[in-house]
Design a protein around this motif. Structure first.
Motif, PDB file in Angstrom:
ATOM      1  N   PHE B 661      -0.701  11.529  15.860  1.00  0.00           N
ATOM      2  CA  PHE B 661      -0.188  10.640  14.825  1.00  0.00           C
ATOM      3  C   PHE B 661      -1.172  10.589  13.669  1.00  0.00           C
ATOM      4  N   LEU B 662      -0.616  10.598  12.459  1.00  0.00           N
ATOM      5  CA  LEU B 662      -1.476  10.460  11.285  1.00  0.00           C
ATOM      6  C   LEU B 662      -0.684   9.757  10.196  1.00  0.00           C
ATOM      7  N   LYS B 663      -1.292   8.697   9.690  1.00  0.00           N
ATOM      8  CA  LYS B 663      -0.645   7.968   8.595  1.00  0.00           C
ATOM      9  C   LYS B 663      -1.678   7.642   7.529  1.00  0.00           C
ATOM     10  N   LEU B 664      -1.259   7.770   6.281  1.00  0.00           N
ATOM     11  CA  LEU B 664      -2.111   7.344   5.165  1.00  0.00           C
ATOM     12  C   LEU B 664      -1.485   6.111   4.531  1.00  0.00           C
ATOM     13  N   ARG B 665      -2.331   5.186   4.173  1.00  0.00           N
ATOM     14  CA  ARG B 665      -1.836   3.953   3.556  1.00  0.00           C
ATOM     15  C   ARG B 665      -2.597   3.678   2.264  1.00  0.00           C
ATOM     16  N   ALA B 666      -1.937   3.028   1.344  1.00  0.00           N
ATOM     17  CA  ALA B 666      -2.612   2.571   0.122  1.00  0.00           C
ATOM     18  C   ALA B 666      -1.962   1.274  -0.306  1.00  0.00           C
ATOM     19  N   SER B 667      -2.775   0.323  -0.749  1.00  0.00           N
ATOM     20  CA  SER B 667      -2.180  -0.925  -1.201  1.00  0.00           C
ATOM     21  C   SER B 667      -3.008  -1.547  -2.319  1.00  0.00           C
ATOM     22  N   TRP B 668      -2.323  -2.315  -3.108  1.00  0.00           N
ATOM     23  CA  TRP B 668      -2.980  -3.094  -4.165  1.00  0.00           C
ATOM     24  C   TRP B 668      -2.278  -4.435  -4.254  1.00  0.00           C
ATOM     25  N   GLY B 669      -3.041  -5.479  -4.480  1.00  0.00           N
ATOM     26  CA  GLY B 669      -2.415  -6.781  -4.616  1.00  0.00           C
ATOM     27  C   GLY B 669      -3.321  -7.779  -5.284  1.00  0.00           C
ATOM     28  N   ARG B 670      -2.730  -8.866  -5.640  1.00  0.00           N
ATOM     29  CA  ARG B 670      -3.473  -9.941  -6.300  1.00  0.00           C
ATOM     30  C   ARG B 670      -3.264 -11.237  -5.514  1.00  0.00           C
ATOM     31  N   ASN B 671      -4.382 -11.956  -5.270  1.00  0.00           N
ATOM     32  CA  ASN B 671      -4.313 -13.245  -4.576  1.00  0.00           C
ATOM     33  C   ASN B 671      -5.105 -14.281  -5.356  1.00  0.00           C
ATOM     34  N   GLY B 672      -4.948 -15.511  -4.951  1.00  0.00           N
ATOM     35  CA  GLY B 672      -5.720 -16.578  -5.592  1.00  0.00           C
ATOM     36  C   GLY B 672      -6.518 -17.349  -4.568  1.00  0.00           C
ATOM     37  N   ASN B 673      -7.488 -18.127  -5.070  1.00  0.00           N
ATOM     38  CA  ASN B 673      -8.184 -19.078  -4.212  1.00  0.00           C
ATOM     39  C   ASN B 673      -8.179 -20.413  -4.933  1.00  0.00           C
ATOM     40  N   VAL B 674      -7.305 -21.280  -4.451  1.00  0.00           N
ATOM     41  CA  VAL B 674      -7.097 -22.552  -5.144  1.00  0.00           C
ATOM     42  C   VAL B 674      -7.981 -23.648  -4.552  1.00  0.00           C
TER      43      VAL B 674
END
Lengths: 601, 1056
Positions: B661-674
């Motif tokens: 098994f081989l998987k490549l992943r990529a992600s981008w996101g924005r979060n906050g700290n309130v």
């Protein structure tokens, strides 16, 4: 399914809509500016806030110093940054020797604190008049608000006078400036700023709402802005503007009101101690809070107002003495010495006058007339005292002093017998009665203006005018009270200059006067600071009795002075150091602030 | 998918001619699962050949192979088994379910996903990995289990562990401000300390921003999702387990009498020490030969026993499931006596039921009763600081008043004589005598005496839970409505009477306080999920909303004074008996906070090869955090995955049993700290009655004033993090070897700074957003598991690197320095400064011992001494011939730059063996315990000082550094914080079922375990793991912290 779906969706929509309102939660324990400044009580609260902030910022402690006291007194030629050694009060010495630059912390604190205090005065004015950003009418107006505005106006004028005298061309903040609008540039000349100060004082006086002192026994009028103080500020500003006619007018009104008077010479010293708070001679000095519950529960304010570490600086350095002199509360840092040559001149002029004794002691008084806590022979004979190991100066001496020991600004544990012996029937008090903050604190009100200065300013304003006789009378009044024995018969510049240096020594006056007089060609600042030798020849006073290398070691107390050959020098540049530079940090955060005069080159 | 794969396998087996070799045999057999059920369609293959078959519906197979061949049995979701034929003709095989495999379902926030479909970085810890641990804290149980998180522990009972996900992103000094968001069964909670690990089915940590983005403005520090257990369909199971734990602490890092005297002889001079011994030392009845040699760690700590009990009942059928559990914890810490105790009774009640085909309802609930008593630590004159600093010349007890110091004896005599001029002091002690105080220096009293100054208890109830309904009106659509609630009730009491341990350790007043806190929270969340497949296309769409509201209502009351109660007997020590004229302080102001959010998710996958996911959340917070105009924030994220192993070019070219098994992943996101916003930071307000003036010169009387509290910045907003994550998941050798690698890069900006503003505006500073902190690193997880006959084994390890760096500050602001240890006279600071890790150690650089006076010529031509002969030298960074603040430089990170964990599991017949270890490193620690005079300190300083006995010591002779806080705040006193700790060595035995079944017990396991017993570190202090003061900025300053206790644990669990 629709039967289920539809109500669910409607329910969700309902929740989504109704929740937004639930996010509006009012803050507790505060009110918004929109609700404040709307009643007499609010005006009074804003005024208290003004006085509180004035004390915290201008009349209180910042670290180990009061910035105004440090800058104005140490820049003068008659006070020296003393202490354990040459490096002990470096932050003060830079003003002695004009070695500061615009990064000096004390300088920034001084600037910042004046403008904080101005802002809090402006809060009263901008919220209870139309003098605000959009010329909005106040929400409430009454005799009370007008009185509060009049007081704030005088406070603001006085503070602007101070920043004009220190920085020459300061920005004028004639209303509250909000953080999203640009600040005014400092493009008014000193004359223009001082004229604005005079006009503001006039406006407050003319309003008829400013409190007025009710005779010389009315102490409470000295703890707030008053007609007398407005006249004093207008007059002083006029003198500095070299507008002597205007000065004569305001100071003349002040004198003629007869609401102020000099206190007797025998108790002259109380001007600088708790017993003199609010006396006939005081024009303005903010009150120290005496409320015991206040002091115990709000100690941070107490520390600020009792000038805790400032007291340490001005108290003697007992670690360098043989034991604790009776009037001393505890060990201080001995950071403010009377300049040796000046002390000699003062002594030659005043002799054993009550004024001189209130300011400093001679060798004789220091060694033999003062009680020392460790001594068993305070009531003994001279011979016993001469060999008493519990008095005098410990080995290695006291740096920065000649044979004279200043105590004008010392905090008294007990008023010294040297000063009280000429009075009878008066009960005197120590200077830190109610405070629980530690012993080195000062509950004496912070002295801003006293009548003697008004008389001497008036005398100066009268020189060569039709009022010269009145001016001479004012000068003579001060001279007579001093006990020096010298009474001028003619009103001359020299007589006023001489008298003022003694009368107002260590009271924030001298440096500003020197700068003003230099502009009139009366003094040569280069000679005073750079060639007189006062900074090239710094003394250390020793006691033969305790110096193993001295000829009279362990025989009897006798003082001698050594001079460190070149411990310091003065960097005074004529045309530059008459005024201070705008602090670096103040310029960083206010791009409209620019250097002026010698600092701009 | 499974079916398809196996059908393919069948076709392959039929289509490809079987290559028979000599001595072929026909092997037959049956493949079953753990429960004894036959498994169909299991691939039976000869590795390295194309020979293979699959099992039929009864699990039977038949295959022709060489008599010396190897057969491999594999089936998705099960561990692969390999058998040597060795001439056998019948081989029956049992395959075990493999929970670690890719078909695992993971919780991702408002939904679940197959692990193989994940496109973000989600760490998952299953119940098996959480059981049988000594800790009762779910957060602490995570330590060492997965990469990318760091667990910050403190040894004190009931002191919850803190979780940090992928670094430290804020300049806030409040530790709670950088905590992840905790969600338990959909309910947002403040901590997961109330959950016993035995009640937890799984914990998922959403590490990357794309996964966490569904939680928007609260997800900037990561999200921890906890799922509690659910009953299994089938026969009901009753399980009881217990653990008995002996706790102790055996490290002795400080000096004993002989060492201490040697050190003091150097430091103070023999004549001083001898004359002091003459004055104060005496024959003490409690010590061997009368020589006082008090080990204060033993004087303050002792071995204690703690216990935990757990009873659970669970079960279910096709209509519903139930799980109930009761858990009791009694944790008595190692401090002598019962002053550090944590007690907790928790019940978990979970149930769900299918009312109709389209409606499921359920509820999960926790009820917790807790109480703690604690001792002071991590601070000036705390009991742990005093334990380390107390000299060994002072006994624990004065057995008679005659042994007391003159000072204490004089006061004791006065109090005994009922002298009215002194308060009615207590002289603390127990049946063995009075607690002594040192006569060798002025200090506040020994740790054991300070333990008894105040009587305080703290406790309460919490109820947390959710009620939910799932509607499935049409195929593929699920609508969930979920109401969550938290109710909290807490009370604490404190009472202190005057006491006298010496002129410096005393109190003249009584003080009493009681605080009652009430809080209630609820959230209502509604969301709909639609899941459809169109051929090879699979789409999931989710959308919903959430409303959360928290209320607190706390009442605090206290009184202090020389005489405050109507009587002082035990039964009067309550606020009810405070005298009417005693000074009192009371406070209460109910508070409410609320937030609203809309969120959505789109997941698209194609042919199990490509997957794409987008999340979006819009968050609004109430006016206590943000202004009305500025309250909404928007948080998007995107991620994609490519399962290369499902591509034909991969399958065609690589051996499926080698590279599974081989998987490549990529992600981008924005979060906050309130979290960093509170108390109306943006609002301009008037502080009422906050200023004071006295108008009257002679008569006291205060007039109160009001004015603006601050210069408000209506544009304030939360901290924002943007994170990039790149990941690889790979399985090799029939899924026995697993490898997961992630790279993360997280930028947090809009930190809150107090920035200078022009004084003319009336204030010196204003809060403003700005700055940028980077957290960047790699995460590796590698695992191997296999079975050799009856022997099963698994090894897994994880390793995380963290590069933490402050990149910039808000415009106009300057580096922030914190002096958490300033009350000890230490000059060391922790600094928040660009170019360095957050709150790094800032101090002086020690350059060695001066072999002769180091001098310089000043500007007046005089020769001055900078460093004295034999004394310490420091780097004069700015070359001004003075060692001052300007010479303070970077001495080390206070946060680890790498963390790792290792887990080994072995099983053989009924025996199981677990070894778990965890470690961290790259950080530095400075002990801030040096005091002048007779204060004890680390043995290290004696052993490394240059003395007659140790002429090559690299540290100056003690006499040259006593009281030199420049030296003590220098790199000479900085130590590596690296450590490796064996968290657990456990041996268990499960009694064979055929024996236990006779007693109607289906499962009985007994175990013995050593937890936190072995630590490998060069740190010479108590414990590198717990050494820090109690704020974010105080990390790395060791001020006497409660160490991690060593635990010997015995226990058993049995199921019916």
């Amino acid at each position: 399914m629709k039967k289920i779906l539809i109500p669910v969706l409607i329910g969700l929509a309902f929740v989504a809509v109704s929740c937004q309102d639930k996010l509006d939660i009012p803050q507790k324990g505060v009110i918004t500016p929109e609700l404040f400044y709307a009643s007499d009580d609010d005006a009074e609260a804003a005024l208290v806030n003004m006085y509180d902030n004035y004390i915290d910022n201008v009349a209180g402690t910042e670290g180990i110093d009061n910035p105004e006291q440090v800058i104005l007194n140490y820049s003068a030629d008659d006070i020296y940054a003393a202490g354990k050694n040459f490096t002990d009060h470096d932050a003060f010495r830079i003003f002695d020797e004009f070695k500061y630059d615009n990064a000096s912390g004390t300088l920034f604190q001084a600037y910042q604190r004046y403008y904080f205090a101005i802002y809090h005065a402006n809060l009263v004015i901008s919220n209870f008049t139309t003098e605000n950003r959009y010329q909005t009418a106040p929400r409430h107006e009454s005799d009370v608000t007008k009185r509060c505005v009049a007081e704030a106006r005088v406070m603001r004028a006085y503070l602007h006078m101070m920043v004009a005298l220190i920085w020459n061309q300061p920005p004028v903040l004639d209303r509250v400036y909000e953080s999203d609008e640009p600040l005014p540039a400092n493009d008014k000349t000193q004359e223009e700023v001082l004229q604005w100060v005079i006009d503001e004082c006039q406006k407050a006086i003319a309003s008829g709402y400013l409190p007025k002192r009710d005779g010389t026994t009315d102490k409470n009028a000295t703890g707030r802005m008053s007609v007398g103080f407005a006249q004093f500020i207008a007059g002083k500003a006029a003198v500095f503007k070299n507008d002597m006619a205007t000065a004569r007018q305001y100071l003349g009104d002040l004198i003629e009101s007869e609401d102020y008077d000099l206190i007797p010479g025998s108790i002259y010293w109380t001007n600088f101690h708790v017993d003199g708070d609010g006396n006939a001679e005081k024009i303005f000095e903010p009150n120290f809070i005496q409320d015991p519950t206040f002091m115990s529960s709000r100690w941070a304010k107490g520390i600020m107002r009792d000038r805790w570490m400032v007291a340490n600086v001005f108290d003697w350095r007992i670690k360098s003495l043989a034991s604790t002199p009776a009037q001393c509360i505890s060990d201080g840092w001995g950071g403010g010495a009377i300049q040796e040559d000046f002390a000699q001149r003062f002594y030659d002029h005043d002799g054993d006058s009550p004024r001189r004794r209130a300011c400093f002691l001679t060798e004789e008084e220091f060694l033999y007339e003062m009680d020392w806590s460790g001594s068993a022979v305070n009531n003994g004979t001279r011979a016993e005292k001469e060999k008493d190991s519990k008095r005098g100066i410990a080995k290695d001496g006291l740096f920065g002093r000649g044979k004279f020991f200043e105590w004008k600004n010392m905090v008294y544990m007990a008023p010294p017998a040297i000063l009280t012996k000429d009075t009878t029937g008066i009960e005197f008090h120590r200077d830190n009665v109610t405070c629980g903050m530690g012993d080195n604190s000062n509950q004496k009100n912070f002295l801003v203006a006293r009548y003697a200065e008004a008389l001497l300013l008036y005398a100066e304003a009268c020189i060569g005018s039709a009022d010269a006789a009145k001016g001479l009378a004012a000068l003579q009044k001060v001279q007579k009270r001093s006990g020096s024995g010298k009474i001028s018969t003619e009103l001359t510049f020299e007589a006023v200059m001489e008298e003022k240096q003694y009368e107002m020594w260590f009271e924030n006056c001298r440096f500003l006067d020197l700068v003003r007089w230099s502009k009139l060609g009366k003094v040569d600042l280069n000679a005073i600071y750079n060639t007189s030798g006062i900074h090239q020849n710094v003394p250390t006073v020793h006691d033969e009795f305790n110096e193993p290398d001295a000829a009279g070691y362990n025989t009897i107390h006798r003082l001698y002075v050594t001079h460190d050959p070149v411990p310091g020098t003065s960097d005074f540049i004529v045309g530059k150091h008459e005024y201070l530079p705008f602090p670096r940090d103040a310029k960083t955060s206010n791009p409209n602030l620019h250097d002026v005069l010698g600092w701009a080159k | 998918m499974n079916l398809k794969k196996h059908v393919l396998g069948v076709l392959l087996a039929i289509a490809v001619p079987i290559c028979a070799t000599a001595q072929n045999v026909t092997v037959k057999g049956q493949v079953k699962d753990d429960a004894g059920e036959p498994l169909a369609l299991v691939s039976v293959a000869e590795p390295g050949t194309t020979n293979g078959t699959v099992t039929d519906l009864d699990g039977n197979y038949s295959i022709q192979v060489a008599s010396n061949a190897t057969l491999q049995y594999s089936f998705m979701g099960y561990t692969t088994v390999t058998e040597q034929v060795n001439g056998r003709t019948t081989i029956n095989v049992t395959l075990s379910e493999d929970e670690e495999l890719l078909e695992e379902i993971v919780v991702i926030g408002y939904g679940v996903q197959r692990k193989s479909d994940l496109t973000g970085a989600v760490a998952s810890v299953r119940s098996d990995a959480l059981k049988n641990l000594a800790t009762s804290d779910a957060a602490a149980a995570l330590q060492g289990k997965v990469s990318g998180i760091n667990i910050i522990n403190n040894g004190a009972p009931g002191e919850g562990a803190k979780i940090r996900v992928r670094g430290y992103s804020s300049n806030s000094t409040n530790a709670d401000d950088i905590s992840p968001l905790y969600i338990v069964d959909g309910l947002q909670v403040k901590s997961i300390q109330y959950l016993d690990p035995s009640m937890i089915e799984s914990i998922e940590i959403l590490k990357d921003a794309a996964s966490a983005a569904i939680y928007g403005a609260q997800a900037g520090n990561g999200v921890v999702l906890v799922t509690t257990k659910k009953g299994q369909e089938g026969k009901g199971v009753i399980t009881y387990s217990n653990k008995f734990t002996r706790q102790d602490f055996t490290k002795r890092p400080v000096m004993n009498r002989e060492e201490f005297l040697r050190y003091k002889n150097y430091e103070l001079g023999e004549s001083t020490v001898n004359s002091d011994l003459e004055k104060y030392d005496y024959n003490h009845p409690y010590y061997a030969n009368g020589v006082i040699d008090q080990d204060w760690i033993s004087g303050y700590m002792e071995p204690t026993w703690s216990q935990q009990h757990n009873l659970s009942v669970s079960g279910g059928n096709k209509q519903g499931h139930y799980f109930t559990s009761i858990n009791y914890v009694y944790d008595n810490g190692v401090v002598r006596g019962d002053k550090d105790v944590y007690k907790r009774l928790t019940a978990q009640i979970n149930a769900d039921y299918n009312i109709t085909k389209w409606l499921q309802v359920g509820s999960n609930n926790s009820i917790e009763k807790w109480s703690t008593k604690s001792v002071s630590q991590r601070g000036y004159r705390s009991s742990f600081e005093q334990m380390l600093a107390m000299d060994p010349l002072t006994p624990v007890y004065w057995t008679t008043p005659e042994e007391m110091s003159d000072e204490v004896k004089a006061m004791y005599d006065k109090v005994m004589a009922l002298d009215k001029s002194v308060p009615a002091y207590r002289f603390l002690g127990d049946e063995k005598g009075f607690f002594a105080n040192t006569e060798y220096r002025f200090t506040e009293g020994t740790a054991i005496a300070r333990r008894d100054i105040t009587d305080a208890d703290n406790g309460g109830f919490n109820m947390n839970g959710t009620l939910f309904a799932n509607l499935t009106p049409i195929k593929g659509l699920t609508i969930t409505s979920r109401l969550g609630y938290r109710l909290g009730f807490g009370v604490n009491h404190s009472y202190e009477a005057p006491y006298y341990l010496g002129s410096r350790g005393k109190s003249d007043v009584y003080s009493i306080s009681a605080n009652a806190s009430t809080s209630w929270y609820y959230q209502w969340e509604n969301f709909a999920t639609y899941d459809r497949s169109f051929g090879a296309n699979n789409i999931t769409v989710m959308g919903g909303m959430s409303y959360r509201e928290n209320n607190t209502d706390n009442v605090n009351a206290s009184s202090t004074g020389t005489d405050i109660l109507s009587a002082y007997y035990d039964n009067f020590q309550y606020l009810s008996y405070v005298k009417s004229d005693a000074s009192k302080s009371i406070s209460n102001a109910p508070s409410r906070s609320a937030s609203l959010a809309y969120f959505g998710r789109l997941v698209y996958s194609y042919d199990n090869r490509y997957s794409f996911q987008a999340n979006f959340r819009a968050d609004a917070f109430d006016s206590s955090k943000l202004s009305t105009k500025n309250r909404w924030g928007y948080f998007p994220s995107f991620s994609a995955g490519w399962t290369i192993s499902n591509e034909s070019f991969f399958k065609d070219n690589l051996d499926a049993s080698t590279f599974n098994f081989l998987k490549l992943r990529a992600s981008w996101g924005r979060n906050g700290n309130v979290n960093v916003l509170s108390n109306y930071p943006y609002a301009s307000t008037i502080s009422v009655g906050s200023t004071w003036y006295q108008y009257d010169v002679e008569n006291p009387g205060t007039a109160y004033g009001s004015g603006p509290a601050k210069l408000a910045n209506p544009l304030l907003t939360w901290e924002t993090s943007e994170q990039l994550d790149l990941g690889i998941n790979a399985r090799f050798l029939d899924n026995r070897l697993t490898l997961d690698v992630d790279y993360y890069n997280k930028h947090t900006k809009d930190l809150l700074f107090s920035v200078p503003v022009a004084s003319e505006y009336g204030f010196g500073n204003m809060m403003s957003n700005g700055g940028d902190v980077l957290n960047e690193g790699w995460e590796f997880e590698i695992g191997w598991r296999d079975r050799i006959g009856d022997f099963t084994y698994g090894v897994s390890a994880n390793f995380t690197t963290l590069h933490n760096e402050v990149l910039s500050l808000a415009e106009g602001s300057t580096p922030t320095y914190q002096k958490d240890a300033s009350s000890t006279n230490y000059k060391v600071r922790t600094a928040f400064e660009p170019g360095y890790s957050i709150w790094y150690l800032n101090g002086f650089k020690y350059t060695g011992i001066a072999s002769e006076d180091v001098t310089y010529v000043d500007d007046k031509g005089e020769t001055k001494v900078l460093f004295k002969k034999d004394g310490p030298m420091f780097e004069d960074v700015n070359g001004d011939n003075e060692i001052g603040d300007a010479d303070m430089v970077f001495l080390g990170n206070t946060t680890p730059t790498y963390t790792y964990g290792i887990n080994i599991n072995l099983g053989w017949k009924g025996f199981d063996f677990t070894l778990q270890g965890t470690g961290a490193g790259g950080n530095s620690i400075m002990p801030v315990l040096h005091n002048t005079g007779y204060s004890n300190n680390l043995k290290y300083y004696l052993e490394h000082s240059r003395t007659e006995e140790n002429p090559n010591g690299e540290l100056p002779n003690p006499k040259n550094v006593t009281g030199d806080f420049t030296y003590w705040s220098s790199s000479a006193n900085v130590f590596k914080g690296d450590y490796f700790r064996i968290k657990q060595i456990q041996l268990g035995y499960t009694v064979p079922a055929d024996i236990t079944k006779k007693a109607a017990i289906s499962n009985l396991r007994v175990f013995v375990s050593l937890d936190d017993y072995f630590t490998f570190t060069s740190y010479p202090g108590l414990d590198p793991e717990t050494a820090s003061t109690n704020s974010t900025s105080g990390a790395g300053l060791d001020w006497g912290s409660y160490p991690t206790m060593q635990k010997l644990m015995l226990g058993c669990s049995l199921s019916f």
